[in-house]
Structure formats: structure tokens, C-alpha cells
Write a protein that holds these residues in place. Structure first.
Motif, PDB file in Angstrom:
ATOM      1  N   HIS A   5     -83.102 -35.558   2.274  1.00  0.00           N
ATOM      2  CA  HIS A   5     -81.700 -35.571   2.958  1.00  0.00           C
ATOM      3  C   HIS A   5     -82.201 -35.537   4.689  1.00  0.00           C
ATOM      4  CE1 HIS A   5     -79.098 -35.056  -0.065  1.00  0.00           C
ATOM      5  NE2 HIS A   5     -79.881 -34.064  -0.798  1.00  0.00           N
ATOM      6  N   ALA A   6     -82.977 -34.751   5.223  1.00  0.00           N
ATOM      7  CA  ALA A   6     -83.110 -34.531   6.538  1.00  0.00           C
ATOM      8  C   ALA A   6     -83.684 -36.156   7.089  1.00  0.00           C
ATOM      9  CB  ALA A   6     -83.807 -33.295   6.983  1.00  0.00           C
ATOM     10  N   PRO A   7     -84.923 -36.297   6.740  1.00  0.00           N
ATOM     11  CA  PRO A   7     -85.668 -37.772   7.141  1.00  0.00           C
ATOM     12  C   PRO A   7     -84.829 -38.824   6.919  1.00  0.00           C
ATOM     13  CG  PRO A   7     -86.659 -37.113   5.064  1.00  0.00           C
ATOM     14  CD  PRO A   7     -85.621 -35.701   5.521  1.00  0.00           C
ATOM     15  N   VAL A   8     -83.916 -38.877   5.520  1.00  0.00           N
ATOM     16  CA  VAL A   8     -83.220 -39.951   5.506  1.00  0.00           C
ATOM     17  C   VAL A   8     -81.903 -40.307   6.280  1.00  0.00           C
ATOM     18  CG1 VAL A   8     -81.787 -41.224   3.565  1.00  0.00           C
ATOM     19  CG2 VAL A   8     -83.723 -40.132   3.134  1.00  0.00           C
ATOM     20  N   ILE A   9     -81.240 -39.023   6.603  1.00  0.00           N
ATOM     21  CA  ILE A   9     -80.195 -38.894   7.415  1.00  0.00           C
ATOM     22  C   ILE A   9     -80.737 -39.615   8.977  1.00  0.00           C
ATOM     23  CG2 ILE A   9     -78.736 -37.504   9.004  1.00  0.00           C
ATOM     24  CD1 ILE A   9     -78.459 -35.877   6.212  1.00  0.00           C
ATOM     25  N   ARG A  10     -81.888 -38.967   9.448  1.00  0.00           N
ATOM     26  CA  ARG A  10     -82.420 -39.234  10.671  1.00  0.00           C
ATOM     27  C   ARG A  10     -83.005 -40.750  10.764  1.00  0.00           C
ATOM     28  NH1 ARG A  10     -83.942 -35.102  14.079  1.00  0.00           N
ATOM     29  NH2 ARG A  10     -86.048 -36.163  14.942  1.00  0.00           N
ATOM     30  N   GLY A  11     -82.979 -41.370   9.487  1.00  0.00           N
ATOM     31  CA  GLY A  11     -83.535 -42.585   9.592  1.00  0.00           C
ATOM     32  C   GLY A  11     -82.371 -43.648   9.925  1.00  0.00           C
ATOM     33  N   VAL A  12     -81.156 -43.354   9.833  1.00  0.00           N
ATOM     34  CA  VAL A  12     -79.930 -44.114   9.669  1.00  0.00           C
ATOM     35  C   VAL A  12     -79.569 -44.431  11.052  1.00  0.00           C
ATOM     36  CG1 VAL A  12     -77.554 -44.484   8.601  1.00  0.00           C
ATOM     37  CG2 VAL A  12     -79.256 -43.716   7.167  1.00  0.00           C
ATOM     38  N   GLN A  13     -79.333 -45.383  11.512  1.00  0.00           N
ATOM     39  CA  GLN A  13     -78.736 -45.746  12.877  1.00  0.00           C
ATOM     40  C   GLN A  13     -77.443 -45.487  12.918  1.00  0.00           C
ATOM     41  OE1 GLN A  13     -80.057 -46.878  15.550  1.00  0.00           O
ATOM     42  NE2 GLN A  13     -82.144 -47.968  15.025  1.00  0.00           N
ATOM     43  N   GLY A  14     -76.792 -44.693  13.650  1.00  0.00           N
ATOM     44  CA  GLY A  14     -75.413 -44.438  13.920  1.00  0.00           C
ATOM     45  C   GLY A  14     -74.874 -42.978  13.202  1.00  0.00           C
TER      46      GLY A  14
END
Length: 352
Positions: free
Chosen positions: A17-26
Motif C-alpha cells: 500500500h504505502a509504496p503504491v500510493i506514493r507511486g501514483v501522481q495526484g
């Protein structure tokens, strides 16, 4: 910008979750709820850390709450977040009971909020490839579909709630079943019957560590398997149709990287993220045609959260809908019912 509060910083929160969320623009990972310890602050010093849910929810700028905690807490946490006016993502499985899942869906609808379940495996490159092959009719009408999730773990993990007897929604059918059942439902819709066995391969296991689930349709059987003692490589996907077959070995590479020291941080995951080497591409065999390799599509779990962002901002419909989440819950509960009662169950039976 969609500001996100992540509830839980165990393995799921840290890797999926954390790295995937931080990987999304916006999207911005604004706060992590970690009740004890300092892992979140050490990993992300610029992100706020809360010790209680009330502390996290006191930040009115957080629009989305992501629940990555043990299964027994999913319902109460999701309910509290919805009642506080937040959109919600719940890690799979949705909840331990159908009644709880239905209550959350009803509450979200009444509050005009988004609720969804984290089905990141829809963004596996190999599943995206299979989905397109089935849709295009590359094998003709599909008559047999098999998917395997094989692991080799001779010893149970100590002090892990997923492997604790009596813990709500423990065992591998609750852990991996949501992915396999969701994918089959995406490809083929609701079956007529479900026939399943959840069992233990390891003598030291105290909950199911393996399963077979058969979802049966007119002229089609899907076989969903997970094994904990599978050392030798077996196929991941096997599909037979009226005009040919598709076989694919090897798992999507994203999980292994996200759980490693090479886990990316930020929106730049590299131009080759989610690509598989040619050696792992599947093979398509069609009647009267040469066997050919099929390039695996690029996988990217960020697609899940990018869609959630767009749905919150009303720019795109939600891909993993509440109705689909309830449908997958029904499949899991019916599989457990079939295994428990030793019989084939109809899809329309009570899911309990």
C-alpha cells in the motif's frame, strides 16, 4: 490531490500500500496509523504518524482511508472511517462475514462515499494478458481454466495471525482465495456451482495452508489452486478452449520487488517496471497453427490506486466495485461451506 491515511504498517501496509500510493501522481500518503513502533517514521520521515484512529481522522484534509490491518478489524475500522465521511479501501478479504460486508456497502451508499477492496492482482501482467486472450477468443470458447499459486514453506510462520486457529478469516483460502476467485469472476461471471476443499499439507499447520476451488459453469470448469509445499515449478495459468490452449509459467514479478530492499519510492518506478523476461512469456497453441509465444503485458499495481483517485474525483468509474467485492465474498464463503460440508454448493445458496 487525494490525501490518504494508511491504517496499519505491517507487511501489507509496508509492501503493498504505502509504496503504491506514493507511486501514483495526484495522491499523497499524508498519514500512517501505527499504534506501536517507529517503522513508519523511519521509512517515511516526512509523513505524519498517528497512534489512534481518532488522531488520524482529526485531519479533515484526509479524503481516503486505506485499511491494511488484520482481518478481524476490517469491519470496525471501515465503518468508523465511513461514518467520519472518508472514502475507504479495504485490503482483502473484505470482512470475515457477508453481513458485515453488506453493511459497509450500504453505509457507503447512504453517505455517497466510495468503498472498494484492494484487488491489486487484476493489475498483474499475466492476468491482463489472459483477460485479453479470453476476450479476443484466442483459444475459442474456453472449456477449462486453471490457475495455481504455489509456494514452498515447510514450516508455519510463528505468531502470524493468518496462521492462527480460531482467528477470524485465518487460513490460505481467506488469504489467497479472494484473488483467484475475483479473477475467475472477472473473466467468466458467476458460476452455477462451487466445489472446494481447504486442507493442510504441513503436519505443523493449524489452519488450512492449501486449497482447491472448482467454479462450474455450463461447458466450463475453473480450477483455482494454492499449495504451500510445491517446490518444483508448475504452470501458473492453463487454459483450454475449442480452438487451442494457453500455458503460462512464473508469477508476476511485482510482489517480489515490493517486498524487497529494492522497493521503489515515489512516482518513478523505472521504464521496465512490471515487465517479464521473454523466458516467462506464455505459449499459445492453436489448431493447425505453429505454437507461438505471447508477450506478457506490463503489470502495474499503481493502476488500482490511479483508478480510485479518478473515481473519487469523478473522472472515471470505479473498477473494483462494491458489488464485485460482495460477489467475491460470496465465492469465498461458499468455498468454505463446500469444504466444510463436503458437497457441491449452488451459487444461489446462503453464503455463511
Amino acid at each position: 490531490m487525494v490525501r490518504v491515511g494508511l491504517i496499519g504498517f505491517g507487511m501489507a501496509g509496508q509492501a503493498f500500500h504505502a509504496p503504491v500510493i506514493r507511486g501514483v501522481q495526484g495522491m499523497e500518503l499524508a498519514c500512517i496509523l501505527e499504534r506501536q513502533g517507529s517503522k513508519a517514521k523511519e521509512k517515511y520521515p516526512e509523513v505524519s504518524v498517528a497512534r489512534t484512529l481518532d488522531e488520524m481522522l482529526s485531519d479533515q484534509t484526509i479524503a481516503l482511508c486505506v485499511i491494511a490491518t488484520s482481518n478481524d478489524s476490517h469491519f470496525s475500522l471501515a465503518k468508523a472511517c465511513l461514518e467520519a465521511g472518508r472514502h475507504v479501501v479495504v485490503d482483502k478479504p473484505f470482512t470475515p462475514t457477508m453481513a458485515e460486508a453488506e453493511q459497509l456497502v450500504e453505509l457507503a451508499a447512504a453517505r455517497k462515499l466510495l468503498i472498494t477492496v484492494y484487488q491489486d492482482r487484476r493489475w498483474d501482467g499475466d492476468f491482463k494478458t489472459v483477460k485479453n486472450l479470453v476476450k479476443s477468443g484466442a483459444m475459442g470458447a474456453v472449456v477449462e481454466y486453471e490457475v495455481r499459486y504455489d509456494r514452498f514453506r515447510p514450516q508455519p510462520r510463528a505468531n502470524v495471525w493468518r496462521e492462527r486457529p480460531g482467528f477470524p478469516a485465518a487460513g490460505v483460502l481467506w488469504d489467497l482465495g479472494p484473488h483467484l476467485i475475483d479473477q475467475a469472476l472477472v473473466l467468466f461471471g458467476e458460476p452455477e456451482t462451487v466445489w472446494a476443499t481447504a486442507f493442510r499439507q504441513r503436519q505443523a499447520s493449524t489452519v488450512d495452508d492449501s486449497f482447491d476451488v472448482y467454479m462450474e459453469y455450463p461447458y466450463l470448469r475453473t480450477t483455482l489452486r494454492a499449495r504451500i509445499l510445491a517446490y518444483a515449478l508448475s504452470h501458473h495459468f492453463l487454459i483450454h478452449g475449442m480452438e487451442g490452449s494457453f500455458v503460462k509459467y512464473g508469477m508476476d514479478p511485482q510482489e517480489e520487488i515490493l517486498r524487497s530492499e529494492h522497493c521503489p519510492d515515489g512516482p518513478d518506478w523505472g521504464e521496465n517496471w512490471g515487465e517479464e523476461p521473454e523466458a516467462l512469456w506464455g505459449t499459445l497453441s492453436r489448431v493447425d497453427e505453429p505454437i507461438r509465444k505471447v508477450k506478457t503485458e506490463r503489470g502495474d499495481y499503481r493502476g488500482f490506486y490511479a483508478n480510485v483517485r479518478d473515481a473519487i474525483e469523478k473522472r472515471s468509474p470505479l473498477e473494483v466495485t462494491p458489488e464485485q467485492a460482495l460477489r467475491t465474498m460470496r465465492g469465498i464463503l461458499l468455498a468454505h461451506k463446500s469444504s466444510r460440508e463436503g458437497r457441491r454448493v449452488r451459487w444461489t445458496e446462503a453464503a455463511e
